[in-house]
Motif scaffolding. Structure first.
Motif, PDB file in Angstrom:
ATOM      1  N   GLY A  61       0.829  -1.200   0.000  1.00  0.00           N
ATOM      2  CA  GLY A  61       0.000   0.000   0.000  1.00  0.00           C
ATOM      3  C   GLY A  61       0.860   1.246   0.000  1.00  0.00           C
ATOM      4  N   THR A  62       0.364   2.302  -0.651  1.00  0.00           N
ATOM      5  CA  THR A  62       1.079   3.569  -0.685  1.00  0.00           C
ATOM      6  C   THR A  62       0.081   4.714  -0.666  1.00  0.00           C
ATOM      7  OG1 THR A  62       2.717   4.883  -1.886  1.00  0.00           O
ATOM      8  CG2 THR A  62       1.159   3.668  -3.219  1.00  0.00           C
ATOM      9  N   ALA A  63       0.518   5.826  -0.090  1.00  0.00           N
ATOM     10  CA  ALA A  63      -0.291   7.044  -0.073  1.00  0.00           C
ATOM     11  C   ALA A  63       0.664   8.230  -0.019  1.00  0.00           C
ATOM     12  CB  ALA A  63      -1.227   7.071   1.125  1.00  0.00           C
ATOM     13  N   TYR A  64       0.243   9.350  -0.591  1.00  0.00           N
ATOM     14  CA  TYR A  64       1.106  10.523  -0.597  1.00  0.00           C
ATOM     15  C   TYR A  64       0.250  11.773  -0.641  1.00  0.00           C
ATOM     16  CZ  TYR A  64       0.024  10.724  -5.585  1.00  0.00           C
ATOM     17  OH  TYR A  64      -0.638  10.798  -6.786  1.00  0.00           O
ATOM     18  N   ALA A  65       0.856  12.887  -0.284  1.00  0.00           N
ATOM     19  CA  ALA A  65       0.174  14.185  -0.342  1.00  0.00           C
ATOM     20  C   ALA A  65       1.218  15.256  -0.579  1.00  0.00           C
ATOM     21  CB  ALA A  65      -0.585  14.454   0.946  1.00  0.00           C
ATOM     22  N   THR A  66       0.815  16.282  -1.360  1.00  0.00           N
ATOM     23  CA  THR A  66       1.693  17.426  -1.588  1.00  0.00           C
ATOM     24  C   THR A  66       0.866  18.697  -1.441  1.00  0.00           C
ATOM     25  OG1 THR A  66       1.278  17.477  -3.976  1.00  0.00           O
ATOM     26  CG2 THR A  66       3.116  16.125  -3.206  1.00  0.00           C
ATOM     27  N   TYR A  94      -3.432   7.515  -3.523  1.00  0.00           N
ATOM     28  CA  TYR A  94      -3.321   6.295  -2.725  1.00  0.00           C
ATOM     29  C   TYR A  94      -3.595   5.116  -3.644  1.00  0.00           C
ATOM     30  CZ  TYR A  94      -8.325   7.301  -2.723  1.00  0.00           C
ATOM     31  OH  TYR A  94      -9.585   7.615  -3.094  1.00  0.00           O
ATOM     32  N   SER A  95      -3.062   3.985  -3.224  1.00  0.00           N
ATOM     33  CA  SER A  95      -3.284   2.759  -3.988  1.00  0.00           C
ATOM     34  C   SER A  95      -4.702   2.263  -3.757  1.00  0.00           C
ATOM     35  CB  SER A  95      -2.268   1.695  -3.583  1.00  0.00           C
ATOM     36  OG  SER A  95      -2.315   1.442  -2.193  1.00  0.00           O
ATOM     37  N   ASP A  96      -5.188   1.487  -4.724  1.00  0.00           N
ATOM     38  CA  ASP A  96      -6.586   1.053  -4.663  1.00  0.00           C
ATOM     39  C   ASP A  96      -6.912   0.268  -3.408  1.00  0.00           C
ATOM     40  OD1 ASP A  96      -7.078   2.295  -7.000  1.00  0.00           O
ATOM     41  OD2 ASP A  96      -7.083   0.482  -8.251  1.00  0.00           O
ATOM     42  N   ASN A  97      -5.909  -0.486  -2.896  1.00  0.00           N
ATOM     43  CA  ASN A  97      -6.229  -1.330  -1.739  1.00  0.00           C
ATOM     44  C   ASN A  97      -6.361  -0.517  -0.457  1.00  0.00           C
ATOM     45  OD1 ASN A  97      -3.490  -0.741  -1.741  1.00  0.00           O
ATOM     46  ND2 ASN A  97      -2.959  -2.598  -0.590  1.00  0.00           N
ATOM     47  N   SER A 110       4.895  -0.212  -8.805  1.00  0.00           N
ATOM     48  CA  SER A 110       3.763   0.407  -9.517  1.00  0.00           C
ATOM     49  C   SER A 110       2.450  -0.104  -8.941  1.00  0.00           C
ATOM     50  CB  SER A 110       3.839   0.091 -11.016  1.00  0.00           C
ATOM     51  OG  SER A 110       4.999   0.688 -11.586  1.00  0.00           O
ATOM     52  N   TYR A 111       1.549   0.827  -8.613  1.00  0.00           N
ATOM     53  CA  TYR A 111       0.237   0.522  -8.059  1.00  0.00           C
ATOM     54  C   TYR A 111      -0.855   1.055  -8.998  1.00  0.00           C
ATOM     55  CZ  TYR A 111       2.392  -0.281  -3.435  1.00  0.00           C
ATOM     56  OH  TYR A 111       3.138  -0.742  -2.383  1.00  0.00           O
ATOM     57  N   ASN A 112      -2.015   0.413  -8.952  1.00  0.00           N
ATOM     58  CA  ASN A 112      -3.238   1.025  -9.462  1.00  0.00           C
ATOM     59  C   ASN A 112      -3.786   1.899  -8.350  1.00  0.00           C
ATOM     60  OD1 ASN A 112      -3.174  -0.265 -11.976  1.00  0.00           O
ATOM     61  ND2 ASN A 112      -4.156  -2.101 -11.121  1.00  0.00           N
ATOM     62  N   GLY A 113      -4.088   3.156  -8.655  1.00  0.00           N
ATOM     63  CA  GLY A 113      -4.509   4.031  -7.574  1.00  0.00           C
ATOM     64  C   GLY A 113      -5.315   5.215  -8.047  1.00  0.00           C
ATOM     65  N   THR A 114      -5.598   6.089  -7.093  1.00  0.00           N
ATOM     66  CA  THR A 114      -6.409   7.273  -7.331  1.00  0.00           C
ATOM     67  C   THR A 114      -5.676   8.491  -6.777  1.00  0.00           C
ATOM     68  OG1 THR A 114      -8.448   6.000  -7.161  1.00  0.00           O
ATOM     69  CG2 THR A 114      -8.623   8.397  -6.865  1.00  0.00           C
ATOM     70  N   GLN A 115      -5.795   9.609  -7.509  1.00  0.00           N
ATOM     71  CA  GLN A 115      -5.254  10.878  -7.019  1.00  0.00           C
ATOM     72  C   GLN A 115      -6.391  11.895  -6.938  1.00  0.00           C
ATOM     73  OE1 GLN A 115      -1.493  12.571  -8.555  1.00  0.00           O
ATOM     74  NE2 GLN A 115      -2.706  14.395  -9.021  1.00  0.00           N
ATOM     75  N   GLU A 116      -6.390  12.678  -5.865  1.00  0.00           N
ATOM     76  CA  GLU A 116      -7.400  13.721  -5.696  1.00  0.00           C
ATOM     77  C   GLU A 116      -6.707  15.061  -5.514  1.00  0.00           C
ATOM     78  OE1 GLU A 116     -10.417  12.941  -2.881  1.00  0.00           O
ATOM     79  OE2 GLU A 116     -10.693  10.852  -3.495  1.00  0.00           O
ATOM     80  N   SER A 133      -1.945   4.049 -12.787  1.00  0.00           N
ATOM     81  CA  SER A 133      -0.720   3.609 -12.123  1.00  0.00           C
ATOM     82  C   SER A 133      -0.216   4.676 -11.171  1.00  0.00           C
ATOM     83  CB  SER A 133       0.355   3.286 -13.170  1.00  0.00           C
ATOM     84  OG  SER A 133       1.608   3.104 -12.608  1.00  0.00           O
ATOM     85  N   GLU A 134       0.218   4.255 -10.031  1.00  0.00           N
ATOM     86  CA  GLU A 134       0.910   5.118  -9.081  1.00  0.00           C
ATOM     87  C   GLU A 134       2.273   4.497  -8.824  1.00  0.00           C
ATOM     88  OE1 GLU A 134       0.196   7.953  -7.951  1.00  0.00           O
ATOM     89  OE2 GLU A 134      -1.859   8.145  -8.688  1.00  0.00           O
ATOM     90  N   ARG A 135       3.346   5.234  -9.061  1.00  0.00           N
ATOM     91  CA  ARG A 135       4.707   4.707  -8.904  1.00  0.00           C
ATOM     92  C   ARG A 135       5.264   5.164  -7.561  1.00  0.00           C
ATOM     93  NH1 ARG A 135       8.987   2.844 -12.010  1.00  0.00           N
ATOM     94  NH2 ARG A 135      11.066   3.621 -11.430  1.00  0.00           N
ATOM     95  N   ALA A 136       5.534   4.227  -6.666  1.00  0.00           N
ATOM     96  CA  ALA A 136       6.103   4.518  -5.344  1.00  0.00           C
ATOM     97  C   ALA A 136       7.601   4.207  -5.380  1.00  0.00           C
ATOM     98  CB  ALA A 136       5.420   3.680  -4.271  1.00  0.00           C
ATOM     99  N   THR A 137       8.413   5.235  -5.191  1.00  0.00           N
ATOM    100  CA  THR A 137       9.877   5.088  -5.283  1.00  0.00           C
ATOM    101  C   THR A 137      10.464   4.612  -3.949  1.00  0.00           C
ATOM    102  OG1 THR A 137       9.945   6.876  -6.899  1.00  0.00           O
ATOM    103  CG2 THR A 137      12.027   6.275  -5.851  1.00  0.00           C
ATOM    104  N   LEU A 138      11.411   3.682  -4.026  1.00  0.00           N
ATOM    105  CA  LEU A 138      12.069   3.174  -2.827  1.00  0.00           C
ATOM    106  C   LEU A 138      13.021   4.230  -2.246  1.00  0.00           C
ATOM    107  CD1 LEU A 138      12.984  -0.502  -3.846  1.00  0.00           C
ATOM    108  CD2 LEU A 138      10.911   0.370  -2.764  1.00  0.00           C
ATOM    109  N   PRO A 139      13.389   4.066  -0.962  1.00  0.00           N
ATOM    110  CA  PRO A 139      14.273   5.046  -0.304  1.00  0.00           C
ATOM    111  C   PRO A 139      15.741   4.836  -0.689  1.00  0.00           C
ATOM    112  CG  PRO A 139      13.677   3.342   1.246  1.00  0.00           C
ATOM    113  CD  PRO A 139      12.876   3.061   0.006  1.00  0.00           C
TER     114      PRO A 139
END
Length: 690
Positions: free
Chosen positions: A194-199, A228-231, A298-304, A337-343
């Motif tokens: 799972g991934t989520a982000y905000a800017t 955020y990812s769909d899950n 790479s995730y399937n996700g939604t951005q608002e 697709s939502e791409r979550a980059t590793l640290p």
């Protein structure tokens, strides 16, 4: 709305977790399979044959907004938002990480190659550039309807959790004398959880309260986007792992060791193959450099998106909740697709071996991910100095660190066989009343150490290079005793004649008798010429070549006769000549003094006596019968001694001469005539025959 804001801000501040894992433990040469976390090259030339991790958990808690007294946390009445010390800045940064290393193992295939396979679950979140200077007043100002102005500017946040299966391979690249280099690569399959982000951009709030009527206004500016990812679309307790959220990652690392004392660890067999024991560290300095967590999921996700550029009433603002916020400000945008980059991070380390038990490690971890990158996890930068005691079954370490945002931290940890426990901040927690970080890690493993090389015969030569492992022998003969083939006590390595018994003093060879005279050359002064033992192996010389050897020759430098022991023999003719000379010696009348005119005669006598240097002679004095017999005896005696003394004074050995006077007793003619008496007055020099 007040409850919403206060809850979010509080959780972000107290739940942040520092992003480094197993701080201190990873410096240990006995960290085993954990070594792949920071540098996959660590697993080759390891102190383990194999290392099996059962489970390990590492968690770090910290932030740069709240500082707490660790002991106060255990008070059930403690309220962190009210009692903790606050450190607000215009840009407070929060990060989080939990690292669970599941079943994993590493294995040294041979001296140059090693592999590792591991499972790992990780969770990160980052909050950057929050204006903390406003946090301490916002909630109270809302409650008290006080005017306030917040100019946040830009802010970034992300959260990401994933699992990974990694396969590491490491190999020795270069190993020559004091220089040693190894490298390693990890490839990992990533399963997103799972991934989520905000800017936020240009964010501000201007709260103009009306304390009398409660009908003030709130003006907001800026834009906010989150995804955020769909899950994660439903409640968190209904989160499901989605099969499509996958990715790949990679780690790359190198380790260089400087081994100035490499010769002490190197053994060589008779075929020239070298061997180094695997159970000991051989370096004085070790340098490591690695790049970790290259990749993304790479995730399937939604951005608002939210546009906050508007003004609403005070009452409308206070009644807002999440659902109302989404309806009033948000615009959902579906994304394939939502791409979550590793640290992604760079790790550098220097390890100094003070001796074979005590070490000092300097390590730095640097984030290569920008803090304003959307949907990207990042570590905090760390510099650590870690002294440690290290042995096979037990290690203790105490890292002293400066961690980005959280400052100074001092910790301790240990490894005891299968158990490892530690904290990078436990000591600073105990001594500081404004701690901004806390961490702990614990785990269990099954270590299988490299065995100490065997030396069955105890000769100091390891069995690996000992050609006679059951029998003690010197290192220079590859652990085998030196043979003594001929049994002469001189070892073949020192024996010039290893197949023939000989003498120690002749390097194991028998002494020769070159001239075959029965005397060994070592005792023979003339080893090339036969000679008797009595003359040290040399033939007796005959210097005058008269047939009489010098050892028997009384006159070795003058030819002589055998009958006369090598000396020339006085013949009758010589004797006659001698006496003819002697008879002509003239004396003063009635006296024993020799007249000067006799010198020539005496010289002739001297020459004859010197020629026969070993012959003994008797000088005889004689008189006529004139006068008394007593007087004649005395005169003859005196004249004989006068001649002897002359001869001695002129070089004749006195022991070769004797003198005697016979007076008138031995006439050679009649005393009745003048001529007869003249013949009787004489001196004779006669050979003494022995």
């Amino acid at each position: 709305m007040r409850k919403l804001i206060s809850t979010v801000l509080l959780l972000l501040c107290i739940a942040s977790v520092q992003s480094q894992s197993y701080l201190g433990f990873l410096t240990d040469n006995y960290s085993g399979v954990h070594g792949v976390i920071n540098n996959p090259a660590n697993i080759v030339d390891s102190r383990f044959k194999t290392d099996i991790n059962l489970v390990g958990v590492s968690a770090f808690i910290g932030n740069d907004y709240y500082g707490v007294n660790f002991t106060d946390i255990f008070d059930e009445n403690y309220e962190i938002e009210d009692e903790a010390r606050e450190f607000p800045k215009d840009k407070n940064n929060l990060v989080g990480n939990i690292d669970v290393l599941g079943p994993a193992f590493m294995f040294n295939i041979n001296e140059k190659n090693a592999i590792a396979v591991y499972s790992r679950a990780r969770a990160f979140f980052n909050v950057n550039d929050i204006n903390g200077e406003t946090l301490e007043g916002i909630i109270d100002n809302l409650d008290d309807n006080i005017n306030f102005d917040v100019n946040q500017g830009s802010a970034y946040a992300s959260a990401h959790s994933w699992a990974e299966i990694g396969v590491s391979y490491a190999r020795i690249i270069f190993n020559k004398e004091q220089h040693f280099l190894k490298g390693g690569l990890t490839l990992k399959y990533l399963q997103g959880l799972g991934t989520a982000y905000a800017t936020g951009n240009n964010l501000s709030i201007d709260f103009d309260a009306n304390t009398a009527t409660g009908n003030g206004s709130v003006t907001t500016t800026g834009e906010v986007a989150y995804g955020y990812s769909d899950n994660l679309e439903d409640d968190l307790d209904q989160v499901e792992v989605v099969s499509g959220a996958t990715g790949v990652g990679a780690d790359l690392g190198f380790v260089y060791e400087w081994r100035p004392d490499y010769a002490e660890y190197t053994s060589t067999d008779s075929k020239g193959k070298t061997y180094m024991p695997k159970d000991v560290n051989k370096y004085k300095l070790k340098f490591g450099l690695s790049l970790t967590d290259i990749g993304a999921i790479s995730y399937n996700g939604t951005q608002e998106n939210y546009d906050f550029n508007r003004t609403i009433t005070q009452n409308e603002f206070e009644d807002l909740d999440i659902d109302e916020l989404e309806r009033s400000y948000g615009t959902p945008i579906l994304s394939d697709s939502e791409r979550a980059t590793l640290p992604t991070a760079l790790h550098a380390t220097v390890d100094w071996s003070i001796n074979n038990r005590f070490y000092l490690n300097l390590n730095t971890d640097l984030s290569l991910t920008s803090k304003d990158k959307v949907n990207a996890s990042r570590i905090t930068n760390v510099v650590s100095l870690t002294p440690r005691f290290e042995s096979k079954w037990f290690s203790f370490y105490s890292p002293i660190s400066v961690i980005q945002h959280s400052g100074f931290q001092w910790g301790a940890g240990f490894r005891a066989g299968p158990l490892y426990v530690g904290s990078g901040s436990v000591l600073s927690l105990l001594i500081s009343d404004e701690t901004k970080a806390a961490d702990v890690y614990v785990g269990f493993k099954v270590p299988v150490y490299q065995s100490r090389p065997k030396d069955k015969d105890g000769d100091g030569v390891l069995d690996k290079v000992d050609e006679c492992p059951e029998t003690a022998g010197p290192e220079e003969n590859y652990g085998c005793p030196w043979p003594d083939t001929d049994g002469d006590t001189v070892l073949d390595k020192d024996d010039n004649c290893p197949d023939v018994a000989g003498e120690v003093d002749n390097n194991g060879c028998p002494w020769p008798d070159t001239d075959e005279d029965g005397l060994l050359d070592k005792d023979d002064n003339c080893p090339q010429t036969a000679g008797p033992k009595e003359n040290n192996g040399c033939p007796w010389p005959d210097t005058d070549q008269d047939g009489v050897l010098d050892k028997d020759d009384n006159c070795p430098n003058v030819p002589g006769t055998v009958a006369n022991n090598g000396c020339p023999e006085v013949t009758e003719e010589v004797q006659k000549t001698l006496n003819e000379y002697a008879k002509t010696i003239l004396f003063d009348s009635g006296r024993s003094s020799i007249k000067a005119e006799s010198n020539q005669v005496l010289t002739g006598i001297l020459n004859i006596l010197k020629e026969y240097s070993t012959a003994k002679f008797k000088v005889e004095g004689h008189t006529d019968s004139a006068g008394s017999a007593k007087l004649n005896q005395r005169l003859s005696d005196a004249r004989a001694n006068a001649v002897k003394n002359y001869l001695v004074e002129n070089g004749i050995d006195q022991f070769r001469l004797s003198a005697i006077g016979y007076g008138e007793d031995r006439p050679i003619a009649t005393n009745k005539t003048r001529a007869g008496r003249a013949q009787n007055r004489r001196v004779e020099i006669n050979l003494v025959k022995e």
